[in-house]
Design a protein around this motif. Structure first.
Motif, PDB file in Angstrom:
ATOM      1  N   THR A  10       0.833  -1.183   0.000  1.00 32.29           N
ATOM      2  CA  THR A  10       0.000   0.000   0.000  1.00 32.29           C
ATOM      3  C   THR A  10       0.869   1.232   0.000  1.00 32.29           C
ATOM      4  O   THR A  10       2.008   1.197   0.448  1.00 32.29           O
ATOM      5  CB  THR A  10      -0.906  -0.006   1.247  1.00 32.29           C
ATOM      6  OG1 THR A  10      -0.081  -0.046   2.377  1.00 32.29           O
ATOM      7  CG2 THR A  10      -1.860  -1.176   1.256  1.00 32.29           C
ATOM      8  N   ARG A  11       0.325   2.313  -0.507  1.00 25.39           N
ATOM      9  CA  ARG A  11       1.079   3.556  -0.522  1.00 25.39           C
ATOM     10  C   ARG A  11       0.390   4.636   0.289  1.00 25.39           C
ATOM     11  O   ARG A  11       0.976   5.149   1.218  1.00 25.39           O
ATOM     12  CB  ARG A  11       1.304   4.006  -1.957  1.00 25.39           C
ATOM     13  CG  ARG A  11       2.570   4.794  -2.112  1.00 25.39           C
ATOM     14  CD  ARG A  11       2.835   5.163  -3.529  1.00 25.39           C
ATOM     15  NE  ARG A  11       3.745   4.192  -4.104  1.00 25.39           N
ATOM     16  CZ  ARG A  11       4.020   4.084  -5.371  1.00 25.39           C
ATOM     17  NH1 ARG A  11       3.447   4.872  -6.236  1.00 25.39           N
ATOM     18  NH2 ARG A  11       4.854   3.183  -5.793  1.00 25.39           N
ATOM     19  N   SER A  12      -0.839   4.991  -0.079  1.00 25.71           N
ATOM     20  CA  SER A  12      -1.464   6.056   0.704  1.00 25.71           C
ATOM     21  C   SER A  12      -2.950   6.197   0.468  1.00 25.71           C
ATOM     22  O   SER A  12      -3.453   5.867  -0.591  1.00 25.71           O
ATOM     23  CB  SER A  12      -0.795   7.405   0.413  1.00 25.71           C
ATOM     24  OG  SER A  12      -1.057   7.790  -0.910  1.00 25.71           O
ATOM     25  N   SER A  14      -5.261   9.562   1.251  1.00 25.56           N
ATOM     26  CA  SER A  14      -5.197  10.936   1.744  1.00 25.56           C
ATOM     27  C   SER A  14      -6.610  11.472   1.934  1.00 25.56           C
ATOM     28  O   SER A  14      -7.318  11.704   0.956  1.00 25.56           O
ATOM     29  CB  SER A  14      -4.433  11.817   0.759  1.00 25.56           C
ATOM     30  OG  SER A  14      -4.557  13.171   1.136  1.00 25.56           O
ATOM     31  N   GLU A  21      -3.921   5.903  -3.667  1.00 19.73           N
ATOM     32  CA  GLU A  21      -3.021   5.304  -4.651  1.00 19.73           C
ATOM     33  C   GLU A  21      -3.457   3.856  -4.785  1.00 19.73           C
ATOM     34  O   GLU A  21      -3.683   3.182  -3.776  1.00 19.73           O
ATOM     35  CB  GLU A  21      -1.576   5.373  -4.179  1.00 19.73           C
ATOM     36  CG  GLU A  21      -0.974   6.751  -4.225  1.00 19.73           C
ATOM     37  CD  GLU A  21      -0.687   7.222  -5.647  1.00 19.73           C
ATOM     38  OE1 GLU A  21      -0.459   6.376  -6.545  1.00 19.73           O
ATOM     39  OE2 GLU A  21      -0.697   8.443  -5.854  1.00 19.73           O
ATOM     40  N   ARG A  78      -3.604   7.204  -9.238  1.00 20.35           N
ATOM     41  CA  ARG A  78      -4.114   7.931  -8.073  1.00 20.35           C
ATOM     42  C   ARG A  78      -5.590   8.167  -8.375  1.00 20.35           C
ATOM     43  O   ARG A  78      -5.928   8.764  -9.397  1.00 20.35           O
ATOM     44  CB  ARG A  78      -3.362   9.247  -7.921  1.00 20.35           C
ATOM     45  CG  ARG A  78      -3.797  10.079  -6.763  1.00 20.35           C
ATOM     46  CD  ARG A  78      -2.838  11.276  -6.638  1.00 20.35           C
ATOM     47  NE  ARG A  78      -3.249  12.128  -5.567  1.00 20.35           N
ATOM     48  CZ  ARG A  78      -3.613  13.398  -5.726  1.00 20.35           C
ATOM     49  NH1 ARG A  78      -3.590  13.958  -6.921  1.00 20.35           N
ATOM     50  NH2 ARG A  78      -3.979  14.116  -4.696  1.00 20.35           N
ATOM     51  N   HIS A 147      -1.168   1.102   0.831  1.00 18.87           N
ATOM     52  CA  HIS A 147      -0.991   1.944   2.021  1.00 18.87           C
ATOM     53  C   HIS A 147       0.479   2.097   2.377  1.00 18.87           C
ATOM     54  O   HIS A 147       1.161   1.116   2.592  1.00 18.87           O
ATOM     55  CB  HIS A 147      -1.691   1.314   3.234  1.00 18.87           C
ATOM     56  CG  HIS A 147      -3.152   1.158   3.065  1.00 18.87           C
ATOM     57  ND1 HIS A 147      -4.042   2.163   3.297  1.00 18.87           N
ATOM     58  CD2 HIS A 147      -3.878   0.098   2.660  1.00 18.87           C
ATOM     59  CE1 HIS A 147      -5.261   1.724   3.064  1.00 18.87           C
ATOM     60  NE2 HIS A 147      -5.189   0.479   2.673  1.00 18.87           N
ATOM     61  N   LYS A 148       0.953   3.326   2.497  1.00 16.85           N
ATOM     62  CA  LYS A 148       2.348   3.619   2.812  1.00 16.85           C
ATOM     63  C   LYS A 148       2.760   3.041   4.156  1.00 16.85           C
ATOM     64  O   LYS A 148       3.833   2.483   4.303  1.00 16.85           O
ATOM     65  CB  LYS A 148       2.550   5.133   2.816  1.00 16.85           C
ATOM     66  CG  LYS A 148       3.973   5.566   3.063  1.00 16.85           C
ATOM     67  CD  LYS A 148       4.024   7.072   3.166  1.00 16.85           C
ATOM     68  CE  LYS A 148       5.134   7.629   2.351  1.00 16.85           C
ATOM     69  NZ  LYS A 148       5.087   9.072   2.247  1.00 16.85           N
ATOM     70  N   SER A 149       1.905   3.137   5.126  1.00 11.74           N
ATOM     71  CA  SER A 149       2.279   2.755   6.482  1.00 11.74           C
ATOM     72  C   SER A 149       2.584   1.274   6.633  1.00 11.74           C
ATOM     73  O   SER A 149       3.291   0.879   7.545  1.00 11.74           O
ATOM     74  CB  SER A 149       1.164   3.131   7.448  1.00 11.74           C
ATOM     75  OG  SER A 149      -0.024   2.449   7.096  1.00 11.74           O
TER      76      SER A 149
END
Length: 160
Positions: A10-12, A14, A21, A78, A147-149
């Motif tokens: 995952t990246r993000s 927002s 993303e 995105r 998701h970045k996390s």
């Protein structure tokens, strides 16, 4: 040819920009026994009207795609959600992780049969993208929000 499955990551998401993303497609055998050739996507037409629908319904536009590209062997973009009630509700489902998947609507240029691990599959070549949809169940198991996390997720992916 051996098929390599792309890891889910995952990246993000927002909330301030109402964007996610997402991986929209990967070179994975999907639920229909087909593989979409990622290197041959035809995106020019879609980029003129990068519509994002809900459940492939042309009557339910919920946003648009930005930065659509093939990267790391995956169709990625995105997704920016509109401010309509349906789009807001769908975006909330993504934020709450109740919904995570996308699906693509496209026309196939040609089909090439291929044998992978003794199984004959159809490789869909030169797909022309028409629409992207937020869906509750995707045919391609890797067409998910990034998701970045979380970073890279191991093969023994466990849903949280």
């Amino acid at each position: 040819m051996e098929l390599t499955l792309a890891p889910m990551y995952t990246r993000s998401i927002s909330e301030s920009s109402r964007a996610v993303e997402a991986v929209l497609s990967s070179e994975t055998i999907d639920g229909h026994g087909e593989i979409i050739d990622q290197g041959s996507w035809r995106l020019e037409r879609y980029k003129l009207n990068p519509v994002v629908l809900l459940m492939h319904s042309p009557f339910n536009v919920i946003g648009h795609a930005d930065r659509i590209r093939v990267e790391d062997g995956q169709l990625q973009a995105r997704i920016i959600f509109a401010t309509t009630p349906a789009a807001s509700e769908t975006f909330r489902l993504f934020v709450d992780k109740a919904m995570r998947a996308f699906s693509v609507g496209f026309r196939v240029g040609r089909v090439e049969p291929e044998t992978i691990d003794g199984r004959t599959v159809r490789r869909l070549m030169a797909p022309e993208l028409f629409e992207v949809s937020a869906v509750s169940i995707a045919s391609n198991p890797h067409a998910l929000v990034k998701h970045k996390s979380l970073g890279l997720v191991p093969e023994s992916f466990v849903q949280d």
